[in-house]
Structures are given as C-alpha cells and as structure tokens.
Design an enzyme around this catalytic site. Structure first.
Site, PDB file in Angstrom:
ATOM      1  N   GLU A 123      -5.301   3.751   6.161  1.00  0.00           N
ATOM      2  CA  GLU A 123      -4.927   3.535   4.765  1.00  0.00           C
ATOM      3  C   GLU A 123      -5.535   4.643   3.907  1.00  0.00           C
ATOM      4  O   GLU A 123      -4.971   5.093   2.916  1.00  0.00           O
ATOM      5  CB  GLU A 123      -5.457   2.180   4.303  1.00  0.00           C
ATOM      6  CG  GLU A 123      -4.875   1.770   2.967  1.00  0.00           C
ATOM      7  CD  GLU A 123      -5.771   0.829   2.199  1.00  0.00           C
ATOM      8  OE1 GLU A 123      -6.297   1.247   1.162  1.00  0.00           O
ATOM      9  OE2 GLU A 123      -5.925  -0.319   2.647  1.00  0.00           O
ATOM     10  N   ARG A 159       0.838  -1.223   0.000  1.00  0.00           N
ATOM     11  CA  ARG A 159       0.000   0.000   0.000  1.00  0.00           C
ATOM     12  C   ARG A 159       0.867   1.266   0.000  1.00  0.00           C
ATOM     13  O   ARG A 159       0.552   2.249   0.667  1.00  0.00           O
ATOM     14  CB  ARG A 159      -0.932   0.027   1.219  1.00  0.00           C
ATOM     15  CG  ARG A 159      -1.945  -1.084   1.273  1.00  0.00           C
ATOM     16  CD  ARG A 159      -2.946  -1.015   0.113  1.00  0.00           C
ATOM     17  NE  ARG A 159      -4.080  -1.869   0.332  1.00  0.00           N
ATOM     18  CZ  ARG A 159      -4.131  -3.172   0.029  1.00  0.00           C
ATOM     19  NH1 ARG A 159      -3.090  -3.765  -0.509  1.00  0.00           N
ATOM     20  NH2 ARG A 159      -5.216  -3.873   0.257  1.00  0.00           N
ATOM     21  N   SER A 201     -10.809  -0.882   2.992  1.00  0.00           N
ATOM     22  CA  SER A 201     -10.049  -0.952   4.249  1.00  0.00           C
ATOM     23  C   SER A 201      -9.733   0.462   4.714  1.00  0.00           C
ATOM     24  O   SER A 201      -9.069   1.207   4.001  1.00  0.00           O
ATOM     25  CB  SER A 201      -8.714  -1.666   4.033  1.00  0.00           C
ATOM     26  OG  SER A 201      -8.905  -2.944   3.501  1.00  0.00           O
TER      27      SER A 201
HETATM   28  N1  EPU Z   1     -10.848 -10.803  10.384  1.00  0.00           N
HETATM   29  C1  EPU Z   1     -11.664 -10.900  11.494  1.00  0.00           C
HETATM   30  N2  EPU Z   1     -12.695 -10.019  11.610  1.00  0.00           N
HETATM   31  C2  EPU Z   1     -12.962  -9.074  10.685  1.00  0.00           C
HETATM   32  C3  EPU Z   1     -12.124  -8.967   9.559  1.00  0.00           C
HETATM   33  C4  EPU Z   1     -11.057  -9.844   9.422  1.00  0.00           C
HETATM   34  O1  EPU Z   1     -11.461 -11.743  12.357  1.00  0.00           O
HETATM   35  O2  EPU Z   1     -13.934  -8.330  10.880  1.00  0.00           O
HETATM   36  C5  EPU Z   1      -9.757 -11.772  10.223  1.00  0.00           C
HETATM   37  C6  EPU Z   1     -10.104 -12.791   9.142  1.00  0.00           C
HETATM   38  O3  EPU Z   1     -10.801 -13.880   9.678  1.00  0.00           O
HETATM   39  C7  EPU Z   1      -8.755 -13.197   8.636  1.00  0.00           C
HETATM   40  C8  EPU Z   1      -7.921 -11.931   8.788  1.00  0.00           C
HETATM   41  O4  EPU Z   1      -8.598 -11.110   9.740  1.00  0.00           O
HETATM   42  O5  EPU Z   1      -8.172 -14.173   9.463  1.00  0.00           O
HETATM   43  C9  EPU Z   1      -7.727 -11.213   7.479  1.00  0.00           C
HETATM   44  O6  EPU Z   1      -8.952 -10.809   6.908  1.00  0.00           O
HETATM   45  P1  EPU Z   1      -9.170 -10.770   5.308  1.00  0.00           P
HETATM   46  O7  EPU Z   1      -8.654 -11.999   4.683  1.00  0.00           O
HETATM   47  O8  EPU Z   1     -10.585 -10.395   5.098  1.00  0.00           O
HETATM   48  O9  EPU Z   1      -8.199  -9.661   4.778  1.00  0.00           O
HETATM   49  P2  EPU Z   1      -7.678  -8.297   5.381  1.00  0.00           P
HETATM   50  O10 EPU Z   1      -6.297  -8.439   5.900  1.00  0.00           O
HETATM   51  O11 EPU Z   1      -8.705  -7.806   6.348  1.00  0.00           O
HETATM   52  C10 EPU Z   1      -6.622  -7.371   3.156  1.00  0.00           C
HETATM   53  C11 EPU Z   1      -6.689  -6.091   2.382  1.00  0.00           C
HETATM   54  C12 EPU Z   1      -7.981  -6.001   1.575  1.00  0.00           C
HETATM   55  C13 EPU Z   1      -8.012  -7.184   0.626  1.00  0.00           C
HETATM   56  C14 EPU Z   1      -7.938  -8.487   1.469  1.00  0.00           C
HETATM   57  C15 EPU Z   1      -7.883  -9.719   0.610  1.00  0.00           C
HETATM   58  C16 EPU Z   1      -5.419  -4.472   3.668  1.00  0.00           C
HETATM   59  C17 EPU Z   1      -5.466  -3.281   4.563  1.00  0.00           C
HETATM   60  N3  EPU Z   1      -6.598  -4.952   3.289  1.00  0.00           N
HETATM   61  O12 EPU Z   1      -7.689  -7.348   4.097  1.00  0.00           O
HETATM   62  O13 EPU Z   1      -7.941  -4.802   0.816  1.00  0.00           O
HETATM   63  O14 EPU Z   1      -9.196  -7.170  -0.149  1.00  0.00           O
HETATM   64  O15 EPU Z   1      -6.740  -8.466   2.276  1.00  0.00           O
HETATM   65  O16 EPU Z   1      -6.611  -9.860   0.083  1.00  0.00           O
HETATM   66  O17 EPU Z   1      -4.338  -4.941   3.337  1.00  0.00           O
HETATM   67  C18 EPU Z   1      -8.682  -2.532   0.624  1.00  0.00           C
HETATM   68  O18 EPU Z   1      -7.501  -2.212   0.579  1.00  0.00           O
HETATM   69  O19 EPU Z   1      -9.620  -1.685   0.557  1.00  0.00           O
HETATM   70  C19 EPU Z   1      -9.021  -3.937   0.799  1.00  0.00           C
HETATM   71  C20 EPU Z   1     -10.293  -4.327   0.952  1.00  0.00           C
END
Ligand code: EPU
Length: 342
Positions: A336, A162, A240
């Site tokens: 972000e 990012r 995000s």
């Molecule tokens: N989780 C929770 N509760 C929540 C959200 C997430 O427990 O409310 C846990 C999930 O169970 C999982 C972990 O956190 O174990 C990661 O969650 P997820 O796979 O949904 O991905 P993320 O790390 O929350 C990142 C990106 C997203 C992208 C996804 C998929 C960032 C800041 N965000 O999210 O990007 O779509 O991975 O690759 O890196 C964006 O930038 O707008 C965005 C949506």
C-alpha cells in the site's frame, strides 16, 4: 525561492528512514509552489506531503518540493451541510479534531490517520467502514506541466479501495493544493447515521461513558488505533504496509477448507477480500525483528523501523513476508505504501 542541497528527509518521513534529497525546497503559499514548479519545469519533481505513506529506498535524486500550504476555511453552508476548504499541508488528524470541536460530522472514524490533507485523496484513506470519498466534495490541483489550476469533483477522482485517479491515469500529473469536504453540521440537525457497526467500535463505545456523539466515536477510534498501531513519533512506520488482497471466491473456498478460521469480507459474487494482517500473522511474522527492521507485535500489517533501519532493510522484510504468504496461501499481497527508489 530557497533550495537546500543534500537535505535530510529523516524527519519528513514517518518511517524515520535516513535518506537525503539532492535538492529540497519548501513551499508555503500557492505563488511559492508555482514558482518552484516553474523553476523545475524541465525535470520530474518529487512532491512531498506528510511523508506518511512512503518508503525511501534510496536518496531522492529528483528535486523535492515540500507542499506546506496551510489554512482551513468554511466556504459555504446550506441547511445542515457545511463545505470546508482545507489546504494541502494541514495535518490530517488536526483537521479531524477541528471538525470534531465544531460538531461537523463525517470524519470521526478517520481520526488519528497519519499524513496531510493534500495526500489523503491519493489513496482514498479509510478506516472502520468510512473512506475519505464519503465526505470529499472536490479538490483544487495545479497541473505540473502547464501550471494550470483546476478543480476536480468527486466523480473526476474515480475513488476505489485505497485507489484514485492520482494513482492511475493522473499519476504524476497534478499537485493537490486543497481539498473541500462536505460535512454535516450537527448544531443544525441531529439526523446523522453514525458508522459504528464494526465490533471493535461497539466494544470501545461501551467502555466510554455518555451518549453517542462524534466526539465519543472519535475517542473510541483514537483508543483502538493507539492500542494496535504504533505511534510514528515513537517507532517509525507507515501504517498498513500492504493492501488487503482481493481474491477469487473459488480460491477462498479452497483455502477456508484448510483454514476454517480465515476471516474475509465479501466484495462481489466472485471475489472476497482477505485481511493481509491475518495472512502475515498466521505465517509467523508478528513481532519478528531483523536488525532494526521488523513487523509490529500488535498488528502484522504494519512494518516498523526500530531505530536505524534503511529503506532497503525494510524492503527486504517486505519481500520475505510477501514470499512466505505466497508460498503458504498462493496469494500475492501488494504494497500500500509507495516505494521511492530514485
Ligand atoms: N488480524 C490478525 N493479525 C494481525 C492483524 C489482523 O489476525 O496481526 C486479523 C484481525 O483479527 C481481523 C482482520 O485481520 O480479523 C482484520 O484486521 P483489522 O480489523 O485490524 O483491520 P485490517 O484489515 O488489518 C484495515 C485497514 C486499516 C484500518 C483498519 C480498520 C487496509 C490495508 N488497512 O486494516 O488501515 O485502520 O482496516 O478499518 O485496508 C492504514 O491504511 O494504514 C490502516 C491502518
């Protein structure tokens, strides 16, 4: 050049915040864009793209230049590679759909990300194991001060998680006018490494019938994103709101003793990345609402505007969340989304 005063930006930011631009001008061609930049050469301008990664905290005092350049052009083909130049004002997801329809591979994991092509390099958009930088070839920019046109290469842009040169040493220096992508033309070769290692992708692919293809991967991503992330047309948001924090491995090891289920991604020997969504969820914020500002009920990383929240109200929720995560885990989570305060 037409300048509009006290122009409402509500329709031009995906958070749907009601804020006004003191002066606003739309630019649909390179000459128009250069004219606007030249006109305001003594002032700092505010460049607006798809408005999908910003929170408007106040009215915008700087003159707003809206970059609406359109066009998609294949500039080169060689073996099974295709180079496509996309103008900055093209909608990101529409361009991804264009690439899928033409069987050009590389962007399918980045389906349904909001925003425009011209702003995608600034934060090196990423999802499901793929980042913009993996398909980026170059981008054309205009130097805001000198109006000189330049092409920046992959190396010039210094992409990170990012992050890019546009958030650091080149902050405020350039307008990105187009991005050139290097994609794989699957009508010429089927030697293509699909990126489907994420568990959620595997599960969704199983539910969809047929052979593995970029069309199918894109559909899987669209299904996953639509089930977890709010559609900005229905409920205002900027994806995000926070970045996933990178913390010292030592701190992670201390924390995981108390919270054995804490997810993490390895970064290097000394660092791990922790999902901010998990930290916020565990701190009890998922689905919470304070007036019209709140936290999405299916993904705690996303702050939402249920209707008429102001930028200040969303920011107040963000601060509450940051403080709670800091108090509970000792971790700072940074935004972000760009906070626009003037
Ligand atoms: N989780 C929770 N509760 C929540 C959200 C997430 O427990 O409310 C846990 C999930 O169970 C999982 C972990 O956190 O174990 C990661 O969650 P997820 O796979 O949904 O991905 P993320 O790390 O929350 C990142 C990106 C997203 C992208 C996804 C998929 C960032 C800041 N965000 O999210 O990007 O779509 O991975 O690759 O890196 C964006 O930038 O707008 C965005 C949506």
């Amino acid at each position: 050049m037409e300048i509009q005063h006290h122009f409402s930006l509500k329709k031009h930011n995906t958070f749907g915040i009601s804020a006004f631009a003191k002066a606003y001008t739309a630019t649909k061609s390179l000459p128009q864009l250069k004219e606007a930049l030249g006109f305001y050469h003594n002032e700092e301008v505010f460049l607006l793209g798809g408005g999908s990664n910003m929170l408007l905290i106040n009215d915008v005092q700087k003159p707003v230049i809206h970059v609406l350049l359109e066009g998609i052009e294949i500039t080169k083909t060689e073996d099974d590679n295709v180079w496509i130049k996309v103008m900055a004002g093209e909608n990101w997801h529409n361009f991804v759909l264009y690439s899928i329809e033409n069987n050009f591979a590389g962007l399918e994991n980045l389906s349904l990300i909001p925003g425009n092509v011209g702003t995608s390099p600034i934060q090196n958009i990423g999802a499901y194991g793929v980042e913009l930088k993996d398909s980026f070839y170059s981008c054309d920019v205009i130097d805001i001060k000198t109006l000189e046109e330049k092409t920046l290469s992959l190396d010039d842009c210094n992409f990170g998680y990012r992050d890019s040169i546009f958030k650091n040493e080149a902050l405020g220096k350039y307008v990105i006018t187009s991005v050139t992508f290097k994609l794989k033309d699957l009508s010429k070769s089927n030697d293509y490494p699909f990126k489907t290692s994420y568990g959620v992708i595997q599960e969704e692919l199983k539910r969809l019938d047929g052979e593995l293809s970029i069309q199918k991967v894109s559909q899987a991503i669209i299904n996953i994103r639509s089930s977890k992330l709010p559609d900005p047309k229905v409920i205002g948001n900027s994806g995000s709101f926070f970045k996933n924090p990178v913390i010292k491995r030592k701190l992670y090891e201390d924390l995981v003793r108390m919270h054995p289920e804490m997810p993490f991604y390895d970064i290097d020997q000394d660092h791990v990345k922790v999902p901010a969504g998990w930290l916020i969820d565990q701190s009890g914020f998922k689905g919470k609402r304070y007036g019209d500002a709140g936290i999405h009920d299916k993904q705690a990383l996303v702050l939402v505007n249920h209707g008429n929240a102001s930028g200040q109200e969303i920011l107040a929720v963000a601060h509450k969340v940051q403080k709670a995560v800091k108090d509970r885990y000792g971790i700072n989570i940074d935004t972000e989304v760009n906070l626009i305060d003037q």
